[in-house]
Design an enzyme around this catalytic site. Structure first.
Site, short mmCIF file in Angstrom:
data_model
loop_
_atom_site.label_atom_id
_atom_site.label_comp_id
_atom_site.label_asym_id
_atom_site.label_seq_id
_atom_site.Cartn_x
_atom_site.Cartn_y
_atom_site.Cartn_z
N HIS A 148 16.74 -9.58 6.38
CA HIS A 148 16.91 -8.37 5.58
C HIS A 148 15.84 -7.32 5.87
O HIS A 148 15.94 -6.19 5.39
CB HIS A 148 16.89 -8.72 4.09
N ARG A 149 14.81 -7.67 6.64
CA ARG A 149 13.84 -6.67 7.07
C ARG A 149 14.46 -5.72 8.09
O ARG A 149 14.07 -4.56 8.20
CB ARG A 149 12.60 -7.33 7.68
#
Length: 475
Positions: A445-446
């Site tokens: 999700h980064r």
């Protein structure tokens, strides 16, 4: 020059310091040829067969099956001139009892001696890796110290070795190794130890050149990008348990690397998993038509082929999915080394198809077949399992609908492909039996936000729902 030559365990892959001898393929007295496989060795990455460096007759085998041997340690002695008569035994030879063969013979890590780089900076390597022109760099093992080098073996039974004076140790610096002082705070040192990062190889960006947490994390990300995902098999049925009804399994080899990789990935990359159920009836019919074509009759065609093609085409539409988080930057790759999980006797391993995005559908089918056959034969090399960029785990072959897979270190997405089942489905306003599967996409999700992850997964689903139309529209 002595006709008895000792063959050292070669460097089987960057960062590996040891290997376990699985099986000897020769015995004392055998006459062998150049490049003939002589021993099968398992490392943390793969089981490989090591070829003979010289032709001749096997005089001695230094380690039994099951022994763990350090890289650079002599494992076998070969008489390169077996027809030249008996070998003179050195006057100062020291006999080594046969029962002591299991004890590892440590090699001195010094230029010109066994285990160290030869003059000119060349080191012994496994076939397929090629010679290097600089000294190999490996992660240090805990408690590892320079030891005596073994001399050539003089006779086949008992094994003999001439004594060699020990190498004078290099005075350690403040970092515990030879070289310059490493400046790092205790928390940073602990972080480096937990992530398997060698501080001596880093250049600090902090005050006075000290190493910071960010320096360590960047190095860990770079290290993770070069390591493959491997999964081991569970305890086999009928295993022997002790009186306390417990069994203790040493954590080593593939299982150890799996644990390290999965722990590092799970606690480094914030995982998100999304699911999509797809009607793949048209895809299954397309596969049947493909199998019926004359030029495809000898090709192994499975639903995984279409899933792999869907992933590769979706990556072209969303290249950010095929990337790596590297600390203060994101590395987006213009090539896809597509990892495919394969079940073997050693458990599940994940070799990858290099630059798979450039292959035609037929070439991709052939590559998938070769990958699976090589893996099941136990011939997958460490190089085949390194540098993956995106992975598919086909849990459907085990009758599982889907899962929440953990990212391989250094990758930003992994797709779980579930079983294809006949289920009731609303099709054209009516409930009909249709072929249905569920996809599970885990992503970092980064790098990948909800919109990108959802769009990428939706594109894969759209392709599988109607692959022929997608091929016409996307290519």
């Amino acid at each position: 020059m002595s006709r008895i030559k000792e063959f050292n365990l070669p460097d089987l892959g960057e960062g590996l310091t040891e290997g376990e001898i699985l099986a000897w393929l020769v015995k004392v007295g055998d006459v062998i040829e150049l490049n003939q496989p002589i021993v099968e060795v398992e490392t943390a990455k793969a089981a490989v067969e090591i070829p003979a460096k010289w032709a001749g007759q096997v005089r001695s085998i230094f380690h039994p099956e099951g022994a763990t041997v350090e890289v650079g340690t002599p494992i076998i002695a070969i008489d390169t001139e077996p027809g030249a008569g008996p070998v003179e035994e050195p006057a100062a030879a020291t006999a080594i009892p046969a029962a002591a063969e299991a004890a590892p013979v440590e090699a001195a890590i010094a230029p010109g001696l066994t285990g160290g780089p030869a003059p000119g900076g060349r080191t012994a390597v496994l076939v397929g890796y090629g010679p290097r022109t600089t000294a190999a760099k490996r992660r240090p093992r805990k408690g590892a110290v320079p030891a005596q080098a073994s001399a050539p073996v003089a006779a086949p039974a008992p094994v003999t070795a001439a004594p060699v004076a020990p190498v004078a140790p290099v005075a350690p610096a403040a970092n515990g190794r030879g070289g310059a002082l490493v400046l790092a705070k205790p928390p940073v040192r602990k972080l480096a130890k937990d992530l398997g990062v060698d501080l001596a190889g880093l250049t600090g960006s902090g005050p006075l050149g000290s190493i910071t947490r960010e320096d360590v994390q960047r190095a860990a990300a770079a290290l993770a990008a070069a390591e493959p995902l491997t999964v081991t098999a569970p305890v086999t049925a009928g295993a022997s348990f002790g009186a306390d009804r417990e069994q203790r399994i040493p954590v080593k080899g593939v299982r150890k690397l799996t644990a390290e990789n999965m722990s590092r990935s799970a606690f480094t990359a914030p995982h998100v998993t999304e699911f999509l159920t797809v009607d793949v009836t048209r895809a299954m019919k397309a596969l049947d038509r493909l199998r019926g074509r004359r030029e495809w009759r000898d090709v192994r065609v499975s639903p995984l082929l279409l899933v792999a093609k869907a992933v590769l085409l979706a990556v072209k539409r969303h290249p950010m999915v095929n990337s790596t988080w590297a600390g203060d930057e994101i590395v987006v790759k213009d090539y896809v080394n597509l990892g495919i999980a394969a079940a073997t006797e050693r458990g599940l391993i994940v070799p990858n198809i290099k630059d798979a995005g450039r292959l035609t559908l037929r070439e991709l089918a052939d590559a998938l077949t070769d990958l699976v056959q090589t893996a099941k034969a136990g011939k997958t090399t460490p190089a085949d399992m390194s540098a993956g960029t995106l992975t598919i785990t086909n849990v459907g072959v085990f009758g599982v609908d889907t899962g929440t897979p953990i990212l391989p270190p250094g990758e930003s997405a992994i797709l779980a492909f579930g079983a294809v089942r006949e289920m009731p489905w609303v099709h054209k306003g009516k409930v009909k039996p249709r072929q249905v599967t569920t996809l599970g996409l885990s992503f970092d999700h980064r790098i990948i936000d909800g919109e990108l992850g959802s769009t990428f997964l939706r594109d894969i689903g759209d392709f599988l729902a109607d692959p022929e139309a997608a091929l016409l529209a996307w290519t």
